[in-house]
Design a protein around this motif. Structure first.
Motif, PDB file in Angstrom:
ATOM      1  N   SER A  17      42.000  33.816  44.060  1.00  0.00           N
ATOM      2  CA  SER A  17      40.740  33.159  43.714  1.00  0.00           C
ATOM      3  C   SER A  17      40.836  32.499  42.346  1.00  0.00           C
ATOM      4  O   SER A  17      40.306  31.407  42.134  1.00  0.00           O
ATOM      5  N   ALA A  46      40.508  28.485  41.643  1.00  0.00           N
ATOM      6  CA  ALA A  46      39.648  27.865  40.631  1.00  0.00           C
ATOM      7  C   ALA A  46      40.456  26.908  39.768  1.00  0.00           C
ATOM      8  O   ALA A  46      40.023  25.791  39.474  1.00  0.00           O
ATOM      9  N   VAL A  96      35.016  42.646  36.023  1.00  0.00           N
ATOM     10  CA  VAL A  96      36.077  42.794  37.015  1.00  0.00           C
ATOM     11  C   VAL A  96      36.777  44.134  36.832  1.00  0.00           C
ATOM     12  O   VAL A  96      37.076  44.837  37.803  1.00  0.00           O
ATOM     13  N   TYR A 121      36.789  47.023  39.542  1.00  0.00           N
ATOM     14  CA  TYR A 121      38.086  47.445  40.062  1.00  0.00           C
ATOM     15  C   TYR A 121      38.193  48.964  40.095  1.00  0.00           C
ATOM     16  O   TYR A 121      38.606  49.557  41.096  1.00  0.00           O
ATOM     17  N   THR A 151      36.117  50.308  42.811  1.00  0.00           N
ATOM     18  CA  THR A 151      36.708  50.096  44.128  1.00  0.00           C
ATOM     19  C   THR A 151      37.711  51.187  44.460  1.00  0.00           C
ATOM     20  O   THR A 151      37.742  51.683  45.587  1.00  0.00           O
ATOM     21  N   VAL A 152      38.520  51.570  43.476  1.00  0.00           N
ATOM     22  CA  VAL A 152      39.513  52.615  43.727  1.00  0.00           C
ATOM     23  C   VAL A 152      38.823  53.934  44.066  1.00  0.00           C
ATOM     24  O   VAL A 152      39.210  54.639  45.008  1.00  0.00           O
ATOM     25  N   LEU A 169      37.272  53.818  47.476  1.00  0.00           N
ATOM     26  CA  LEU A 169      38.256  53.883  48.550  1.00  0.00           C
ATOM     27  C   LEU A 169      38.437  55.321  49.021  1.00  0.00           C
ATOM     28  O   LEU A 169      38.572  55.589  50.225  1.00  0.00           O
ATOM     29  N   PHE A 210      35.392  56.325  51.006  1.00  0.00           N
ATOM     30  CA  PHE A 210      35.446  55.725  52.339  1.00  0.00           C
ATOM     31  C   PHE A 210      36.375  56.506  53.253  1.00  0.00           C
ATOM     32  O   PHE A 210      36.049  56.779  54.414  1.00  0.00           O
ATOM     33  N   LEU A 256      32.260  48.901  50.018  1.00  0.00           N
ATOM     34  CA  LEU A 256      33.600  48.551  49.556  1.00  0.00           C
ATOM     35  C   LEU A 256      33.835  47.048  49.668  1.00  0.00           C
ATOM     36  O   LEU A 256      34.371  46.414  48.755  1.00  0.00           O
ATOM     37  N   VAL A 257      33.398  46.459  50.775  1.00  0.00           N
ATOM     38  CA  VAL A 257      33.562  45.020  50.953  1.00  0.00           C
ATOM     39  C   VAL A 257      32.747  44.252  49.921  1.00  0.00           C
ATOM     40  O   VAL A 257      33.189  43.223  49.391  1.00  0.00           O
ATOM     41  N   LEU A 305      34.507  44.169  46.603  1.00  0.00           N
ATOM     42  CA  LEU A 305      35.613  43.212  46.609  1.00  0.00           C
ATOM     43  C   LEU A 305      35.105  41.785  46.495  1.00  0.00           C
ATOM     44  O   LEU A 305      35.701  40.949  45.812  1.00  0.00           O
ATOM     45  N   THR A 306      33.986  41.500  47.170  1.00  0.00           N
ATOM     46  CA  THR A 306      33.417  40.158  47.065  1.00  0.00           C
ATOM     47  C   THR A 306      32.971  39.863  45.640  1.00  0.00           C
ATOM     48  O   THR A 306      33.156  38.753  45.131  1.00  0.00           O
ATOM     49  N   MET A 314      34.374  41.044  43.001  1.00  0.00           N
ATOM     50  CA  MET A 314      35.564  40.806  42.190  1.00  0.00           C
ATOM     51  C   MET A 314      36.097  39.408  42.404  1.00  0.00           C
ATOM     52  O   MET A 314      36.545  38.753  41.464  1.00  0.00           O
ATOM     53  N   ILE A 315      36.052  38.913  43.641  1.00  0.00           N
ATOM     54  CA  ILE A 315      36.545  37.567  43.901  1.00  0.00           C
ATOM     55  C   ILE A 315      35.691  36.549  43.162  1.00  0.00           C
ATOM     56  O   ILE A 315      36.205  35.643  42.490  1.00  0.00           O
ATOM     57  N   THR A 345      36.251  36.820  39.369  1.00  0.00           N
ATOM     58  CA  THR A 345      37.559  36.293  38.975  1.00  0.00           C
ATOM     59  C   THR A 345      37.558  34.774  38.988  1.00  0.00           C
ATOM     60  O   THR A 345      38.131  34.124  38.109  1.00  0.00           O
ATOM     61  N   TYR A 346      36.903  34.201  39.984  1.00  0.00           N
ATOM     62  CA  TYR A 346      36.814  32.748  40.060  1.00  0.00           C
ATOM     63  C   TYR A 346      36.095  32.197  38.836  1.00  0.00           C
ATOM     64  O   TYR A 346      36.559  31.241  38.204  1.00  0.00           O
ATOM     65  N   ALA A 369      38.230  32.390  35.770  1.00  0.00           N
ATOM     66  CA  ALA A 369      39.292  31.384  35.743  1.00  0.00           C
ATOM     67  C   ALA A 369      38.736  30.026  35.339  1.00  0.00           C
ATOM     68  O   ALA A 369      39.350  29.298  34.551  1.00  0.00           O
TER      69      ALA A 369
END
Lengths: 278, 277
Positions: free
Chosen positions: A236, A240, B153, B157, B160-161, B164, B167, B251-252, B255-256, B258-259, B262-263, B266
């Motif tokens: 991702s 970007a 993030v 993160y 998420t661990v 997991l 889950f 969990l999903v 992750l969304t 984080m994406i 992160t975008y 960046a």
């Protein structure tokens, strides 16, 4: 004099080349690839050996026989799982390489923003496709992780029974595999704490080894999920960069054209002035 | 005309990815905590009623169940706050990203917030000693905290661990109830099997739910079938399935998040680099 200067430039160029080459290494992708390979190797290797150990335990201590024919018994299921493991290992070996190559190219394109790299629509489509594919793989690995926790749970219970045998002297407690869903309801395969098979099973190292292999396989599946998360973050961020770098390229192109036009206009006016003077 | 334009401009700044992730996060946590709590209560009743006559046998189990329920309360509270925080962060960074590209017109608050991301106000204006609005000052401080997608993030993160593991563990009760339900199906339709009905049992001791000296510890034959027919068993089984689905949804959503974060990180980083050329 000129020879010395040329040699100096040659050395300087070589050094700069090394720096530029190192600058293009996608470190985040490298970490994610190492984590993915470690996770998949642990899951497939330990999972395979753990399944083999399970077959031995079932045949030796629970006296299960492999049935002939097309019945879907526990041994057939274990064989199917082994083939699935072979497929997973091969598929993710190739996929890790693909993602590493994509990381190299994208990072190289970003670092060399005003150089020879040209970001095309095809490249952006490939990046988007990788993001979607990695997302689906992550969901699949989540399912694998949840599924792998079940044999760990089974072996933990059996291991607890072995450890607690001395606490219930005299009581004849029985372990029925049907309750774990391992054998079909028709077969009554019990092993009781008073029997010889139970004692031999608990004393053997096979049970311990298989239990620990399943734990490591679960850890490997978890590592694979985390590697997929790393890849999603890297992809991702690269997406970007690629998207915005494309905009900057267009901006730079337009800017160059405008400067060129200004230069042409200025030259034309200079010529006109020269003609007027003449 | 002005109103329509204002609405369109407002929608441009909405972080749709963060909105989807927040909705999924709240939905998943509500499902996991609500259904998990009720499922644990149902399990406690089943054990007390059918599997053990002595309180000392299931005293430890009750303590474990109560501990899990308190953890569930804490989890629900934490994720409610964290989800709201992530949504605010998504709104803020998305607004900053679109402002950089000129897609978005900001108010005084927006200017104050964005200053911390784009590197602060530069140019002739900074030389003059002008008095800032109090609102701008508050937003400036808030922006310093919210304007760091990389911190979010990192926290997400770690979450998420941890999640997991939650889950993976939530798959176990689903497995237990599924096996018990399968055994009951075999008792209800005995033609499929050659074994006698009386020898088909559900042994709570074998699942690690009760200690091995519990009595009776297991239920066999038609008694087991009557348990499976109760609404309590069916409800508890379905609640555990819903809790498992809720854990997966949470969990999903993480992750969304984080994406999307992160975008945004960046983009902001690249724009910061771009201004140096």
């Amino acid at each position: 004099m000129e020879e010395n200067m040329e040699e100096g430039q040659t050395q300087k160029g070589c050094f700069e080349c090394c720096i530029k080459c190192l600058g293009g290494i996608p470190y985040a992708s490298l970490i994610a690839t190492i984590l993915l390979y470690a996770g998949v190797a642990l899951f497939c290797g330990c999972g395979h050996e753990a399944l083999s150990g399970t077959v031995n335990i079932l045949q030796t201590y629970f006296e299960l026989a492999r049935t002939a024919g097309d019945t879907l018994d526990v041994f057939t299921m274990i064989d199917i799982f082994k083939y699935v493991i072979y497929g997973i290992a091969a598929a993710f070996f190739v996929y890790g390489i693909l993602l590493m190559v994509e990381g190299f190219f994208t990072t190289g394109a970003i670092k060399d923003l005003y150089g020879d790299f040209k970001i095309t629509t095809c490249g952006r489509c490939v990046s988007a496709w990788f993001i979607m594919l990695t997302y689906l793989f992550m969901l699949a690995w989540l399912g694998v992780t949840a599924f792998t926790s079940l044999p760990v749970y089974m072996y933990f219970n059996v291991w607890t029974i072995c450890r607690n045998t001395t606490l219930v002297e005299g009581a004849n407690l029985c372990l029925d595999l049907r309750q774990f869903g391992i054998v079909t309801i028709g077969e009554e395969k019990k092993i009781c704490t008073a029997s010889e098979n139970f004692l031999r099973m608990c004393e053997s190292t096979e049970l311990n080894m298989t239990f620990h292999l399943f734990i490591v396989a679960l850890a490997g599946a978890g590592a694979a999920v985390i590697a997929m998360v790393h890849y999603l973050m890297v992809l991702s961020a690269n997406w970007a960069y690629v998207k915005d770098a494309c905009r900057m390229q267009k901006y730079e192109d337009i800017k160059s054209k405008e400067e060129q036009e200004l230069h042409d206009i200025h030259s034309t006016r200079s010529k006109e002035r020269l003609n007027a003077y003449t | 005309m002005g109103l329509l334009e204002c609405c369109a401009r407002c929608l441009v700044g909405a972080p749709f990815a963060s909105l989807v992730a927040t909705g999924l996060c709240f939905f998943g946590v509500a499902l996991f905590c609500g259904c998990g709590h009720e499922a644990l209560t149902g399990t406690e009743k089943l054990i007390e009623t059918y599997f053990s006559k002595n309180y000392q046998d299931y005293e430890y189990l009750i303590n474990v169940i109560h501990a899990f329920q308190y953890v569930i309360y804490g989890t629900a509270s934490f994720f409610f706050l964290y989800g709201a925080l992530l949504l605010a962060e998504g709104f803020y960074t998305t607004g900053a990203v679109r402002q950089i590209f000129g897609d978005y017109k900001t108010t005084i608050c927006g200017k104050g917030l964005s200053a911390t991301v784009t590197g602060g106000q530069k140019g002739r204006g900074s030389r003059g000693q002008h008095q800032a609005h109090s609102l701008e000052r508050v937003c400036h401080c808030l922006g310093k905290w919210l304007g760091h997608p990389d911190k979010f993030v990192g926290i997400t993160y770690a979450l998420t661990v941890v999640w997991l593991l939650v889950f993976a563990c939530s798959a176990v009760p689903v497995y237990i109830y599924f096996n018990t339900w399968t055994t009951c199906q075999s008792i209800a339709f005995p033609s499929k099997t050659s074994a006698s009905i009386g020898s088909l049992c559900a042994d709570a001791r074998m699942y690690g739910v009760l200690p091995w000296n519990a009595f009776p510890g297991k239920v066999c034959g038609s008694n087991l079938l009557s348990i499976c027919k109760t609404a309590e068993f069916q409800m508890t089984f379905h609640l555990f399935i819903a809790a498992f689905v809720g854990a997966a949804a949470t969990l999903v959503s993480l992750l969304t998040f984080m994406i999307a974060a992160t975008y945004n990180f960046a983009v902001l980083k690249l724009m910061g680099r771009g201004t140096k050329f």
